[in-house]
Design a protein around this motif. Structure first.
Motif, PDB file in Angstrom:
ATOM      1  N   ALA A 136       0.866  -1.183   0.000  1.00  0.00           N
ATOM      2  CA  ALA A 136       0.000   0.000   0.000  1.00  0.00           C
ATOM      3  C   ALA A 136       0.899   1.228   0.000  1.00  0.00           C
ATOM      4  CB  ALA A 136      -0.911  -0.006   1.224  1.00  0.00           C
ATOM      5  N   VAL A 137       1.089   1.813  -1.185  1.00  0.00           N
ATOM      6  CA  VAL A 137       2.017   2.923  -1.320  1.00  0.00           C
ATOM      7  C   VAL A 137       1.382   4.209  -0.809  1.00  0.00           C
ATOM      8  CG1 VAL A 137       3.316   4.338  -2.945  1.00  0.00           C
ATOM      9  CG2 VAL A 137       3.176   1.858  -3.281  1.00  0.00           C
ATOM     10  N   VAL A 138       2.056   4.852   0.100  1.00  0.00           N
ATOM     11  CA  VAL A 138       1.646   6.168   0.591  1.00  0.00           C
ATOM     12  C   VAL A 138       2.726   7.150   0.178  1.00  0.00           C
ATOM     13  CG1 VAL A 138       1.130   7.579   2.609  1.00  0.00           C
ATOM     14  CG2 VAL A 138       0.426   5.167   2.552  1.00  0.00           C
ATOM     15  N   ALA A 139       2.343   8.157  -0.556  1.00  0.00           N
ATOM     16  CA  ALA A 139       3.326   9.108  -1.077  1.00  0.00           C
ATOM     17  C   ALA A 139       4.059   9.817   0.054  1.00  0.00           C
ATOM     18  CB  ALA A 139       2.637  10.131  -1.969  1.00  0.00           C
ATOM     19  N   ARG A 140       5.373   9.896  -0.063  1.00  0.00           N
ATOM     20  CA  ARG A 140       6.164  10.670   0.886  1.00  0.00           C
ATOM     21  C   ARG A 140       6.121  12.137   0.478  1.00  0.00           C
ATOM     22  NH1 ARG A 140       8.606   5.687   1.003  1.00  0.00           N
ATOM     23  NH2 ARG A 140       9.307   4.974   3.049  1.00  0.00           N
ATOM     24  N   ARG A 141       5.935  13.002   1.455  1.00  0.00           N
ATOM     25  CA  ARG A 141       5.797  14.435   1.189  1.00  0.00           C
ATOM     26  C   ARG A 141       7.118  15.125   1.498  1.00  0.00           C
ATOM     27  NH1 ARG A 141       0.979  13.540   5.185  1.00  0.00           N
ATOM     28  NH2 ARG A 141       2.759  12.346   5.938  1.00  0.00           N
ATOM     29  N   ILE A 142       7.715  15.677   0.452  1.00  0.00           N
ATOM     30  CA  ILE A 142       9.061  16.232   0.539  1.00  0.00           C
ATOM     31  C   ILE A 142       9.021  17.741   0.356  1.00  0.00           C
ATOM     32  CG2 ILE A 142      11.433  15.997  -0.251  1.00  0.00           C
ATOM     33  CD1 ILE A 142      10.184  13.321   0.517  1.00  0.00           C
ATOM     34  N   GLY A 143       9.599  18.464   1.310  1.00  0.00           N
ATOM     35  CA  GLY A 143       9.685  19.917   1.205  1.00  0.00           C
ATOM     36  C   GLY A 143      11.082  20.354   0.806  1.00  0.00           C
ATOM     37  N   PHE A 144      11.178  21.414   0.010  1.00  0.00           N
ATOM     38  CA  PHE A 144      12.447  22.002  -0.394  1.00  0.00           C
ATOM     39  C   PHE A 144      12.441  23.483  -0.024  1.00  0.00           C
ATOM     40  CE2 PHE A 144      12.025  18.328  -3.142  1.00  0.00           C
ATOM     41  CZ  PHE A 144      13.303  17.776  -3.139  1.00  0.00           C
ATOM     42  N   VAL A 145      13.335  23.864   0.887  1.00  0.00           N
ATOM     43  CA  VAL A 145      13.463  25.263   1.290  1.00  0.00           C
ATOM     44  C   VAL A 145      14.510  25.918   0.404  1.00  0.00           C
ATOM     45  CG1 VAL A 145      13.997  26.851   3.170  1.00  0.00           C
ATOM     46  CG2 VAL A 145      12.881  24.660   3.667  1.00  0.00           C
ATOM     47  N   LEU A 146      14.129  26.972  -0.288  1.00  0.00           N
ATOM     48  CA  LEU A 146      15.030  27.667  -1.204  1.00  0.00           C
ATOM     49  C   LEU A 146      15.522  28.952  -0.560  1.00  0.00           C
ATOM     50  CD1 LEU A 146      12.895  27.316  -4.475  1.00  0.00           C
ATOM     51  CD2 LEU A 146      14.509  25.671  -3.476  1.00  0.00           C
ATOM     52  N   LEU A 147      16.833  29.072  -0.387  1.00  0.00           N
ATOM     53  CA  LEU A 147      17.421  30.286   0.164  1.00  0.00           C
ATOM     54  C   LEU A 147      18.094  31.073  -0.951  1.00  0.00           C
ATOM     55  CD1 LEU A 147      18.961  29.053   3.541  1.00  0.00           C
ATOM     56  CD2 LEU A 147      16.704  30.019   3.094  1.00  0.00           C
ATOM     57  N   PRO A 148      18.137  32.396  -0.841  1.00  0.00           N
ATOM     58  CA  PRO A 148      18.734  33.225  -1.905  1.00  0.00           C
ATOM     59  C   PRO A 148      20.137  32.756  -2.285  1.00  0.00           C
ATOM     60  CG  PRO A 148      17.640  34.601  -0.278  1.00  0.00           C
ATOM     61  CD  PRO A 148      17.625  33.208   0.285  1.00  0.00           C
ATOM     62  N   GLY A 149      20.354  32.622  -3.589  1.00  0.00           N
ATOM     63  CA  GLY A 149      21.649  32.162  -4.066  1.00  0.00           C
ATOM     64  C   GLY A 149      21.764  30.664  -4.195  1.00  0.00           C
ATOM     65  N   PHE A 150      20.656  29.926  -4.003  1.00  0.00           N
ATOM     66  CA  PHE A 150      20.707  28.466  -4.095  1.00  0.00           C
ATOM     67  C   PHE A 150      21.080  28.041  -5.519  1.00  0.00           C
ATOM     68  CE2 PHE A 150      16.535  29.373  -5.764  1.00  0.00           C
ATOM     69  CZ  PHE A 150      16.267  28.356  -6.670  1.00  0.00           C
ATOM     70  N   SER A 151      21.580  26.825  -5.636  1.00  0.00           N
ATOM     71  CA  SER A 151      21.976  26.289  -6.934  1.00  0.00           C
ATOM     72  C   SER A 151      20.779  25.639  -7.624  1.00  0.00           C
ATOM     73  CB  SER A 151      23.094  25.253  -6.757  1.00  0.00           C
ATOM     74  OG  SER A 151      23.252  24.481  -7.930  1.00  0.00           O
ATOM     75  N   LEU A 152      20.440  26.144  -8.816  1.00  0.00           N
ATOM     76  CA  LEU A 152      19.371  25.523  -9.596  1.00  0.00           C
ATOM     77  C   LEU A 152      19.718  24.078  -9.953  1.00  0.00           C
ATOM     78  CD1 LEU A 152      18.325  28.298 -12.149  1.00  0.00           C
ATOM     79  CD2 LEU A 152      16.823  27.206 -10.474  1.00  0.00           C
TER      80      LEU A 152
END
Length: 321
Positions: free
Chosen positions: A8-24
């Motif tokens: 029973a797959v439950v999607a993992r919820r992933i957050g990404f915090v972007l700080l000024p100057g981060f690498s694309l």
């Protein structure tokens, strides 16, 4: 973080915090393998959400801006993992972000640092007692600032509920390793093939290209000479001492440097020391006099003159950039 697969797959919820100057590049290398894993599996294994410090666009190191979906600091009970994407050199502190990360850690959310994100986690106090890594240029400064973190120069580190990497494409290897742990190795390999990667690199591989590879087909004595220089930055060896260590004459050493590196040994050595000084000026708050001593200069005045001649600005001016 053992292998975790469920019918029973439950999607993992992933957050990404972007700080000024981060690498694309690093941010994409972390995010896109998750989206491709969804695509290849035909299931929603991961969902993602981006966070910023404000309700406004965040400009990357490349000058392009992304609009985060939410503001960091707002309680997000639904998150399973949060990655901080930050530039390799941090010039600002983020007290409200630190508090939020501590709350997330208290709730058992898995935390990750990409590039300078490792420094953010350390400043928030959520890396104490963990293994961690970051861009190789920042390792020495980081180790001095955070003695409670077991820092390495590896490609990435996964230590219990903390994940860190040196940024760049290392983020992709880290995430594909994570996909293998969450689901199965074959899915991770398919993701790797999708991105035309030769293989999934292991976390314990070094970040830097081995010295021998950087120097190509140069003789072993030249490789050994450069290695000696790199390991003796604070107390530089003379050209005569280098030659003696290698069992060759000074003239032979000078010919090797001229042929393969287009420089005399002393000039090449000075460049190594000044590059290290520049990393310390940009990435630490150490006094300029201390940086001078730690990079082999007898006085701040001598250091300042050499620095200005090499980079066209004084160490003090470097700090103001």
């Amino acid at each position: 973080m053992p292998h975790e697969e469920s019918s029973a797959v439950v999607a993992r919820r992933i957050g990404f915090v972007l700080l000024p100057g981060f690498s694309l590049l690093a941010q994409a290398c972390a995010l896109e393998p998750l989206q491709v894993a969804n695509q290849l599996s035909g299931q929603c294994l991961y969902t993602s959400i981006t966070f910023g410090l404000e309700d406004s666009e965040v400009k990357s190191a490349a000058g392009l801006a992304l609009m985060p979906q939410r503001r960091a600091g707002v309680d997000a009970n639904e998150l399973d993992m949060v990655f901080v994407c930050a530039p390799s050199t941090l010039k600002d502190d983020y007290p409200s972000l630190n508090e939020w990360l501590m709350r997330l850690a208290g709730r058992g959310v898995v935390l990750g640092g990409i590039g300078g994100g490792t420094q953010v986690l350390a400043r928030a106090g959520v890396l104490e007692g963990y293994r961690a890594t970051l861009a190789w240029q920042s390792v020495d400064t980081f180790r001095h600032a955070h003695p409670g973190v077991r820092v390495s120069r590896q490609l990435f580190e996964i230590d219990r509920d903390r994940l860190t990497c040196g940024g760049g494409t290392a983020a992709m290897d880290m995430m594909m390793t994570l996909i293998a742990r969450h689901h199965d190795q074959r899915l991770a390999e398919r993701v790797s093939e999708h991105f035309v990667c030769e293989r999934i690199r292991m976390g314990d591989e070094p970040q830097r290209v081995p010295l021998g590879s950087r120097l190509g087909h140069a003789p072993q004595s030249l490789t050994d000479a450069v290695a000696l220089m790199e390991s003796n930055i604070e107390e530089p060896l003379t050209t005569h001492e280098l030659a003696a260590h290698l069992g060759i004459s000074r003239r032979q050493l000078e010919r090797l440097f001229k042929k393969y590196l287009q420089a005399v040994p002393s000039r090449y050595y000075l460049n190594l020391r000044l590059q290290q000084a520049r990393r310390l000026l940009r990435g630490s708050d150490k006094a300029i006099g201390d940086i001078a001593l730690s990079t082999g200069f007898s006085s701040a005045a001598h250091f300042s003159t050499a620095y200005r001649n090499h980079f066209g600005m004084t160490p003090r001016e470097e700090r103001l950039i």
